[in-house]
Design a protein around this motif. Structure first.
Motif, PDB file in Angstrom:
ATOM      1  N   UNK A  24     -37.153 -16.364  43.607  1.00 45.25           N
ATOM      2  CA  UNK A  24     -35.950 -16.903  44.041  1.00 45.25           C
ATOM      3  C   UNK A  24     -36.264 -17.510  45.485  1.00 45.25           C
ATOM      4  N   UNK A  25     -37.298 -17.123  45.916  1.00 48.71           N
ATOM      5  CA  UNK A  25     -36.799 -17.608  47.686  1.00 48.71           C
ATOM      6  C   UNK A  25     -37.064 -19.279  47.595  1.00 48.71           C
ATOM      7  N   UNK A  26     -37.671 -19.829  46.355  1.00 41.73           N
ATOM      8  CA  UNK A  26     -37.717 -21.152  46.354  1.00 41.73           C
ATOM      9  C   UNK A  26     -36.619 -22.450  45.526  1.00 41.73           C
ATOM     10  N   UNK A  27     -35.709 -21.417  45.304  1.00 42.28           N
ATOM     11  CA  UNK A  27     -34.313 -21.997  44.330  1.00 42.28           C
ATOM     12  C   UNK A  27     -33.758 -21.411  45.147  1.00 42.28           C
ATOM     13  N   UNK A  28     -32.001 -22.492  44.372  1.00 46.69           N
ATOM     14  CA  UNK A  28     -31.249 -22.240  44.935  1.00 46.69           C
ATOM     15  C   UNK A  28     -30.142 -22.825  43.614  1.00 46.69           C
ATOM     16  N   UNK A  29     -28.886 -22.538  43.804  1.00 44.87           N
ATOM     17  CA  UNK A  29     -28.420 -23.025  42.453  1.00 44.87           C
ATOM     18  C   UNK A  29     -27.218 -24.197  42.520  1.00 44.87           C
ATOM     19  N   UNK A  30     -26.848 -25.175  41.719  1.00 43.01           N
ATOM     20  CA  UNK A  30     -26.618 -26.339  41.960  1.00 43.01           C
ATOM     21  C   UNK A  30     -25.813 -26.085  40.913  1.00 43.01           C
ATOM     22  N   UNK A  31     -24.803 -27.235  41.497  1.00 37.66           N
ATOM     23  CA  UNK A  31     -23.763 -27.651  40.375  1.00 37.66           C
ATOM     24  C   UNK A  31     -22.983 -29.577  40.100  1.00 37.66           C
ATOM     25  N   UNK A  32     -23.364 -29.766  38.999  1.00 40.39           N
ATOM     26  CA  UNK A  32     -23.234 -31.043  39.834  1.00 40.39           C
ATOM     27  C   UNK A  32     -22.374 -31.528  38.317  1.00 40.39           C
ATOM     28  N   UNK A  33     -21.471 -33.166  38.422  1.00 41.79           N
ATOM     29  CA  UNK A  33     -20.302 -33.186  37.424  1.00 41.79           C
ATOM     30  C   UNK A  33     -21.000 -34.274  36.410  1.00 41.79           C
ATOM     31  N   UNK A  34     -20.460 -34.862  35.058  1.00 40.53           N
ATOM     32  CA  UNK A  34     -21.293 -36.128  34.298  1.00 40.53           C
ATOM     33  C   UNK A  34     -21.842 -36.737  34.979  1.00 40.53           C
ATOM     34  N   UNK A  35     -22.233 -37.330  34.197  1.00 44.75           N
ATOM     35  CA  UNK A  35     -22.659 -38.542  35.553  1.00 44.75           C
ATOM     36  C   UNK A  35     -23.931 -38.088  36.392  1.00 44.75           C
ATOM     37  N   UNK A  36     -24.417 -37.176  36.946  1.00 44.62           N
ATOM     38  CA  UNK A  36     -24.947 -37.477  37.918  1.00 44.62           C
ATOM     39  C   UNK A  36     -26.184 -37.341  37.347  1.00 44.62           C
ATOM     40  N   UNK A  37     -26.668 -38.096  38.125  1.00 44.43           N
ATOM     41  CA  UNK A  37     -28.718 -38.563  37.916  1.00 44.43           C
ATOM     42  C   UNK A  37     -29.595 -37.603  38.640  1.00 44.43           C
ATOM     43  N   UNK A  38     -30.144 -37.193  38.015  1.00 40.24           N
ATOM     44  CA  UNK A  38     -31.065 -35.760  38.774  1.00 40.24           C
ATOM     45  C   UNK A  38     -32.616 -36.821  38.936  1.00 40.24           C
ATOM     46  N   UNK A  39     -32.766 -37.293  38.784  1.00 40.13           N
ATOM     47  CA  UNK A  39     -33.826 -38.398  38.962  1.00 40.13           C
ATOM     48  C   UNK A  39     -33.910 -39.877  38.308  1.00 40.13           C
TER      49      UNK A  39
END
Lengths: 154, 365, 266
Positions: A24-39
């Protein structure tokens, strides 16, 4: 991030609470739209995501063919393993094909924690091995080309 | 009430007069085969057989018995289900095509010399071909028209095991006539149907006294204790279902040639295939049905190849079907203990030995 | 048991090796009984031979059959054109039986396995209101190998939850890529009122049916395929253990065949 939210994800099922806290200390929530490129393939790999909702496509750009999807990851799965091993570089790209809610976890921090605490490291690697096994078996099934015409590809 | 017949000439003549083609054992090409008889003199008087796994020889009996032999290379199967049979022919028309099914010629066979094991085989086949949702009427019509003369066994062969399969050596019902051969040769005869009784009444006969009847019964009963082989006492259906992974199958596969002889001589093997042919113009087509064998490599062809590609799997299929899954499919065993498969296997595979080995695997395991 | 002449009324190419024929009897009085979804017929290419083909659709007295060219007979059938004659015997075998309602239905189709499921899907759609969730999962080799492509969008409109995945994508495909079992993760978690119908290559059936059972689907049915020469229970070719596929199948309850299917070369 609240450990309770983390522990819901199938990847972390039955993980000892102390480890959940560390994650939990190294994590955080994310929310992205369709088309978002993670990498993109070739980018440095330093984190991973636990997908909660939505779909992510692993892809590769092939010259003359464009972007081809090699696998789709859905809710309950893990996106990204290359952060675990050198050269810590993504082999494929990843793009959301739908809006995605996920938990992003800092891979570099986790690597140093695992080095310091082998038991924690063992727990992490065991879970990743299970994911890899499942993915490898499914890939082998796809290689069998079961839907092809009997007697080989026509 | 039992009667006694002196010889069989009048019986054969009476049957022929009634329009039956009499089929019975006769010596031909070094074996006792089934053939059409024009007279009782064509029966194999005084001829016996020496049997072993993969071995069949005729021998002189030194007496005048006509039925002192067993395990000939055929059963009654070819007469009721010819190895090659036209199902229909068709010709193209403006409304597609027109099919014509062949008129079955009204052949009436009298089977003289049906062993109780072979009688049971007929009953087993009746269930397979006539007992399901779709009845093979070509078979059932010939079967219904056939006049069956059972000859009870008093001298089992070296490869016989009807007693342990519960199919012999005597028959109690299911025949038109039943004979038990005695010295003379004389025959204690019992009618099983009205027609059987009518045939007996029409030929010279005498009433059998109690002593003769008892002696005949005793001979048959004694035969049960002199079988050449036995099938192990076990629930074969359960045994075979539990042994599908046994190494014994590899053992038998190293011997089995998958030649299919066993399926050809077996009285209950019923597998067939169809052949569609057309003439040069393509306007006339025929469909023929021919005997087939589960040992054939193409028997289970699916997509790119056979499901049962190895001899191991094909032998296992034959044995587990015959003795095991036949129960699930048709409510009885498929094996009647006639021993033909043992005699006519070119490498002498003995299914009673194979089953005994599979059975032994369970002991102390 | 002779084939009845049927006329090819329409022909539609589904994929490079698969064709759907719409067949109508020359003489309605000789039409075969209406096939139940899941049943098959023995289709006769005049002078060439017969093949066991599942019925893939119904249209009054007409029947649709989808054929993949894998041998001499099936190739001859796929080359039939409107106006040609084909012989039909049947219908044979056990059906999917979608039931009278009250359940959630889940259809899982692998490759050409969608063809035998199609009549059952049509039936579920025709009586949509009596069922709970109706889901169709489709696995195909590539996007170009999806049969009945035109109909799939209509199914969504008719209230079917549709998910498609391919083993291998081409550029431009933005849908799922992966084995069909990955689609199960997207299902609602409560599967205890679901009846599942699985059809496709045998390995796909085993993996998918086992996974569905593991996730709590109480009733999983699969369609078996074996060499068939008669369709009547007489020729002995279609056996799988104690099952005669033409008579006790092709649709069977998965628990009844899970064991036999796991035995190599049974």
């Amino acid at each position: 991030m609240i450990p309770g939210d983390l522990a819901c994800h199938p990847f972390l099922r039955d993980l000892p609470l102390a480890y959940v806290g560390r994650l939990a200390g190294a994590a955080h929530p994310v929310e992205v739209r369709a088309g978002h490129r993670f990498f993109r393939d070739g980018d440095p790999a330093d984190r991973f995501w636990l997908i909660e909702t939505g779909k992510v496509a692993l892809d590769l750009h092939l010259p003359g063919r464009g972007a081809v999807i090699v696998e789709t990851l859905g809710p309950g799965t893990v996106l990204g393993w290359s952060w675990l091993f050198p050269p810590h570089e993504w082999r494929f790209g990843a793009v959301a094909t739908e809006p995605v809610r996920a938990i992003e976890i800092d891979g570099e921090r986790l690597r140093s924690r695992a080095a310091a605490d082998p038991a924690f490291g063992h727990e992490l690697v065991t879970r990743f091995a299970a994911v890899l096994l499942d993915r490898l078996q499914a890939t082998r099934i796809r290689l069998l080309d079961l839907y092809a015409a009997p007697g080989g590809v026509s | 009430m039992s009667l006694v017949l002196d010889g069989l000439d009048p019986l054969v003549r009476e049957l022929r007069d009634r329009g039956y083609r009499v089929i019975g054992p006769t010596v031909r090409d070094g074996a006792i085969v089934l053939g059409e008889l024009t007279g009782a003199d064509e029966l194999p008087w005084g001829v016996g057989v020496e049997l072993a796994a993969g071995r069949y020889r005729l021998r002189e009996r030194g007496d005048d018995a006509a039925f002192g032999h067993s395990a000939g290379p055929q059963s009654w199967k070819p007469y009721l289900r010819p190895p090659r049979q036209k199902l229909w022919d068709a010709r193209r028309t403006e409304r597609g095509f027109e099919v014509r099914e062949p008129e079955e010629e009204p052949v009436r066979y009298a089977f003289l010399g049906v062993r109780p094991c072979d009688l049971r085989a007929l009953e087993v086949t009746d269930r397979v071909l006539g007992g399901g949702r779709y009845a093979d009427t070509a078979y059932t019509a010939r079967r219904d028209r056939a006049f069956v003369i059972v000859v009870n066994c008093t001298e089992p062969g070296e490869t016989c095991f009807c007693a342990s399969m519960g199919t012999g050596p005597g028959a109690e019902s299911g025949y038109d006539l039943a004979l038990t051969e005695r010295a003379g040769p004389r025959y204690v005869a019992d009618a099983g149907t009205d027609e059987g009784a009518a045939v007996l009444a029409a030929i010279p006969h005498a009433e059998a006294d109690d002593g003769t009847v008892a002696a005949a019964r005793a001979d048959v009963a004694a035969a049960a204790g002199r079988m050449g082989r036995t099938m192990p006492e076990a629930d074969l259906r359960d045994l075979l279902a539990a042994r599908l992974g046994s190494p014994r199958w590899d053992d038998v596969a190293s011997r089995c040639l998958t030649c299919g002889n066993c399926t050809m001589v077996c009285p209950t093997c019923f597998c067939t295939t169809v052949e569609d042919v057309t003439d040069v113009t393509g306007d006339h087509a025929e469909r023929w049905r021919t005997w087939d064998s589960c040992f054939d490599l193409d028997f289970t062809h699916l997509g790119a190849g056979p499901v049962r590609g190895t001899p191991r799997s094909r032998y296992r299929q034959w044995l587990t079907h015959k003795l095991g899954t036949w129960h699930d499919q048709f409510g009885s065993s498929g094996c009647v203990g006639c021993g033909r498969c043992i005699v006519w296997c070119p490498v002498g595979i003995d299914l009673t030995e194979e089953v005994a080995a599979l059975h032994a695997e369970g002991d102390g395991a | 048991m002779a084939p009845v002449p049927y006329r090819v009324a329409a022909r539609r190419r589904e994929t490079h090796d698969t064709v759907t024929l719409l067949l109508r009897p020359y003489d309605p009085a000789t039409a075969i009984a209406t096939p139940e979804p899941g049943q098959f017929t023995m289709l006769y290419a005049f002078g060439v031979g017969e093949s066991a083909i599942s019925v893939s659709g119904l249209d009054g007295e007409g029947i649709e059959q989808t054929i993949r060219a894998v041998g001499a007979v099936s190739t001859a059938l796929t080359e039939a054109r409107p106006g040609d004659v084909v012989g039909v015997r049947g219908p044979y075998g056990t059906g999917w039986n979608v039931g009278t309602g009250g359940r959630d239905l889940l259809f899982a189709a692998g490759g050409i396995g969608l063809a035998p499921l199609r009549p059952a899907i049509h039936e579920a759609v025709a009586r949509r209101s009596v069922f709970g969730r109706v889901t169709l999962l489709v696995g195909a080799r590539t996007p170009g190998d999806l049969p009945y492509l035109g109909e799939l969008a209509e199914l969504r409109d008719a209230g079917v939850d549709l998910a498609i995945t391919v083993d291998r994508a081409a550029a431009g495909w933005t849908g799922n890529v992966g084995v069909i079992t990955t689609l199960l993760d997207g299902l609602a978690p409560d599967l205890d009122r679901t009846t599942a119908y699985v059809c496709g290559p045998e390995i796909m059936i085993r993996l998918t049916a086992a996974e569905l059972a593991r996730r709590g689907v109480p009733d999983v049915r699969v369609s078996l395929e074996r060499n068939m020469r008669c369709g009547l229970g007489w020729c002995g070719h279609c056996q799988l253990g104690s099952i005669l596929v033409c008579r006790d199948g092709p649709v069977v309850a998965y628990p009844d065949v899970a064991g036999p299917l796991a035995v190599k070369e049974l």
